[in-house]
Design a protein around this motif. Structure first.
Motif, short mmCIF file in Angstrom:
data_model
loop_
_atom_site.label_atom_id
_atom_site.label_comp_id
_atom_site.label_asym_id
_atom_site.label_seq_id
_atom_site.Cartn_x
_atom_site.Cartn_y
_atom_site.Cartn_z
N ASP A 126 52.54 43.74 -54.23
CA ASP A 126 51.61 43.05 -54.54
C ASP A 126 51.96 42.14 -55.75
OD1 ASP A 126 49.62 41.12 -55.05
OD2 ASP A 126 48.04 42.51 -55.47
N THR A 127 52.67 40.79 -55.71
CA THR A 127 53.46 40.36 -56.90
C THR A 127 52.35 39.71 -57.82
OG1 THR A 127 53.25 38.16 -55.33
CG2 THR A 127 55.38 39.73 -55.34
N THR A 128 51.08 39.82 -57.41
CA THR A 128 49.93 39.12 -58.25
C THR A 128 49.56 40.46 -59.10
OG1 THR A 128 48.06 39.65 -56.80
CG2 THR A 128 49.21 37.49 -56.61
N PHE A 129 50.04 41.42 -59.08
CA PHE A 129 49.66 42.76 -59.71
C PHE A 129 50.70 43.10 -60.72
CE2 PHE A 129 48.68 47.24 -60.68
CZ PHE A 129 47.57 47.24 -61.05
N CYS A 130 50.27 43.51 -61.83
CA CYS A 130 51.26 44.09 -62.92
C CYS A 130 50.77 45.28 -63.69
CB CYS A 130 51.60 42.75 -63.62
SG CYS A 130 53.04 43.22 -64.85
N VAL A 131 51.40 46.25 -63.75
CA VAL A 131 51.06 47.30 -64.51
C VAL A 131 51.64 46.87 -66.23
CG1 VAL A 131 51.80 49.66 -65.48
CG2 VAL A 131 51.84 48.96 -63.07
N ASN A 132 50.56 47.02 -67.12
CA ASN A 132 50.43 46.67 -68.33
C ASN A 132 51.45 47.41 -69.25
OD1 ASN A 132 48.75 48.53 -69.77
ND2 ASN A 132 47.06 47.69 -68.90
N GLU A 133 51.66 46.86 -70.53
CA GLU A 133 52.73 47.72 -71.16
C GLU A 133 52.11 49.20 -71.72
OE1 GLU A 133 56.00 46.76 -71.82
OE2 GLU A 133 55.51 45.32 -70.29
N THR A 134 51.04 48.76 -72.20
CA THR A 134 50.14 50.08 -72.63
C THR A 134 50.25 51.37 -71.47
OG1 THR A 134 48.62 48.91 -73.74
CG2 THR A 134 47.84 51.18 -73.29
N GLU A 135 50.20 51.00 -70.24
CA GLU A 135 50.22 51.67 -69.13
C GLU A 135 51.81 52.36 -69.17
OE1 GLU A 135 46.58 50.77 -66.30
OE2 GLU A 135 48.43 49.33 -66.26
N LYS A 136 52.68 51.60 -69.14
CA LYS A 136 53.97 52.04 -69.00
C LYS A 136 54.33 52.86 -70.36
CE LYS A 136 55.73 47.33 -67.41
NZ LYS A 136 56.56 46.30 -67.57
N ASP A 137 53.82 52.46 -71.61
CA ASP A 137 54.06 53.46 -72.59
C ASP A 137 53.58 54.92 -72.33
OD1 ASP A 137 55.31 51.53 -73.98
OD2 ASP A 137 53.46 50.81 -75.16
N ILE A 138 52.32 54.73 -71.51
CA ILE A 138 51.65 56.19 -71.37
C ILE A 138 52.71 57.11 -70.61
CG2 ILE A 138 49.77 57.20 -69.98
CD1 ILE A 138 48.22 54.93 -70.98
N ILE A 139 53.31 56.42 -69.50
CA ILE A 139 54.06 57.35 -68.79
C ILE A 139 55.18 57.83 -69.38
CG2 ILE A 139 55.84 56.99 -66.84
CD1 ILE A 139 52.82 57.03 -65.79
N THR A 140 56.00 56.74 -70.29
CA THR A 140 57.06 56.94 -71.13
C THR A 140 56.75 58.14 -72.12
OG1 THR A 140 57.72 54.63 -70.82
CG2 THR A 140 58.79 56.00 -72.50
N ASP A 141 55.69 58.03 -72.78
CA ASP A 141 55.28 59.22 -73.73
C ASP A 141 55.26 60.60 -73.16
OD1 ASP A 141 55.60 57.02 -75.78
OD2 ASP A 141 53.36 56.88 -75.83
N TYR A 142 54.53 60.19 -72.01
CA TYR A 142 54.48 61.74 -71.38
C TYR A 142 56.00 62.26 -70.92
CZ TYR A 142 53.31 65.04 -67.79
OH TYR A 142 53.24 66.12 -66.98
N LEU A 143 56.64 61.36 -70.34
CA LEU A 143 57.94 62.03 -69.73
C LEU A 143 58.70 62.59 -70.92
CD1 LEU A 143 58.53 59.51 -66.79
CD2 LEU A 143 57.98 61.88 -66.52
N LEU A 144 58.91 61.62 -71.91
CA LEU A 144 59.81 61.95 -73.21
C LEU A 144 59.17 63.43 -73.87
CD1 LEU A 144 60.55 58.77 -74.70
CD2 LEU A 144 62.09 60.14 -73.37
#
Length: 285
Positions: A126-144
């Motif tokens: 869905d090109t109208t939907f976008c994961v926000n930066e805060t949510e990206k950071d949550i994934i990144t912080d968890y994995l790191l």
């Protein structure tokens, strides 16, 4: 749910093994008999010995213990793949709502991570939907912040790789290779590792990050050195062709990509052949 002793007994009888044949110096026939009847418990280490002596994997044991039903994570992934492939936006939205509700009720962080993972797949269709930066950071912080990546961490990263910029994608790829060192010999983990590295390499090649792509390709080559990885080797041939194409060796690249697509056709892997054919058309015009 059945009790563990009953599962052990069912496996033992189905293999024609006696109590004595399953026992070892670590526990007696009487102990095993009581465990099978549900009259006593045994330690986890003894359970592992019993399963090993019957050539039963822990995964098979747990599947039987759950009455041959998929676990919550496997069921979620099955639904996620199904709705993503069919591009069923409404069902993906419902999955997000469900995980958000569970997170609100339990405060279990994995429901929050699941929700973001599903959002990443929704963004893909869905090109109208976008994961926000805060949510990206949550994934990144968890994995790191996770020292050892097991099945869940690999799946989480595999389904969110398209969210990250090139630098972060390369960093997390290195984390995955390093942090799965003890678990990559498990069959399904190794396959996920290879598939994810291949998908990351394709993304990097699309972004013309050739140096970073080449480093990952060397990692992949070491991982697929066994003859059993025929599917992975064919996909890797396509990736190598894509690399040559992006590097400027157009004819060699086209030839390798076309050969990989042809092999999928010969193997009657119609969907795979069509997917890579579409990708080939997109990059070659």
């Amino acid at each position: 749910m059945k009790y563990m002793g009953e599962i052990v007994r069912n496996f033992r009888i189905s293999r024609g093994l006696t109590l004595k044949e399953v026992c070892s110096e670590n526990f007696s026939v009487a102990q095993l008999s009581k465990f099978e009847r549900g009259d006593s418990e045994i330690t986890f280490s003894k359970l592992l010995i019993i399963l090993e002596r019957m050539n039963i994997s822990m995964e098979e044991f747990m599947f039987s213990l759950k009455d041959f039903e998929l676990g919550d994570l496997e069921l979620l992934l099955q639904q996620l793949n199904q709705h993503h492939l069919s591009q069923n936006i409404r069902q993906l939205e419902r999955m997000i709502e469900h995980e958000d509700k569970l997170f609100h009720e339990t405060q279990n962080k994995y429901h929050h991570l699941n929700s973001i993972m599903i959002k990443a797949m929704l963004q893909d269709v869905d090109t109208t939907f976008c994961v926000n930066e805060t949510e990206k950071d949550i994934i990144t912080d968890y994995l790191l912040g996770t020292d050892e990546w097991c099945y869940y961490e690999m799946i989480l990263f595999a389904n969110t790789i398209h969210l990250f910029n090139t630098n972060m994608l390369v960093m997390l790829s290195k984390e995955m290779v390093t942090k799965t060192v003890y678990y990559k010999e498990i069959g399904k983990n190794r396959k996920i590792l290879i598939k994810t590295l291949i998908n990351i390499t394709i993304i990097l090649l699309e972004r013309r990050a050739l140096a970073e792509s080449l480093k990952l390709m060397k990692q992949i080559e070491r991982l697929i050195n066994k003859e059993t990885y025929l599917y992975e080797k064919n996909v890797f041939m396509y990736v190598k062709g894509f690399y040559y194409y992006q590097k400027g060796d157009i004819e060699t690249g086209k030839s390798m990509m076309q050969e990989a697509i042809h092999i999928f056709e010969v193997l009657e892997s119609t969907n795979l052949a069509e997917n890579y054919r579409e990708h080939y058309k997109q990059i070659t015009g």
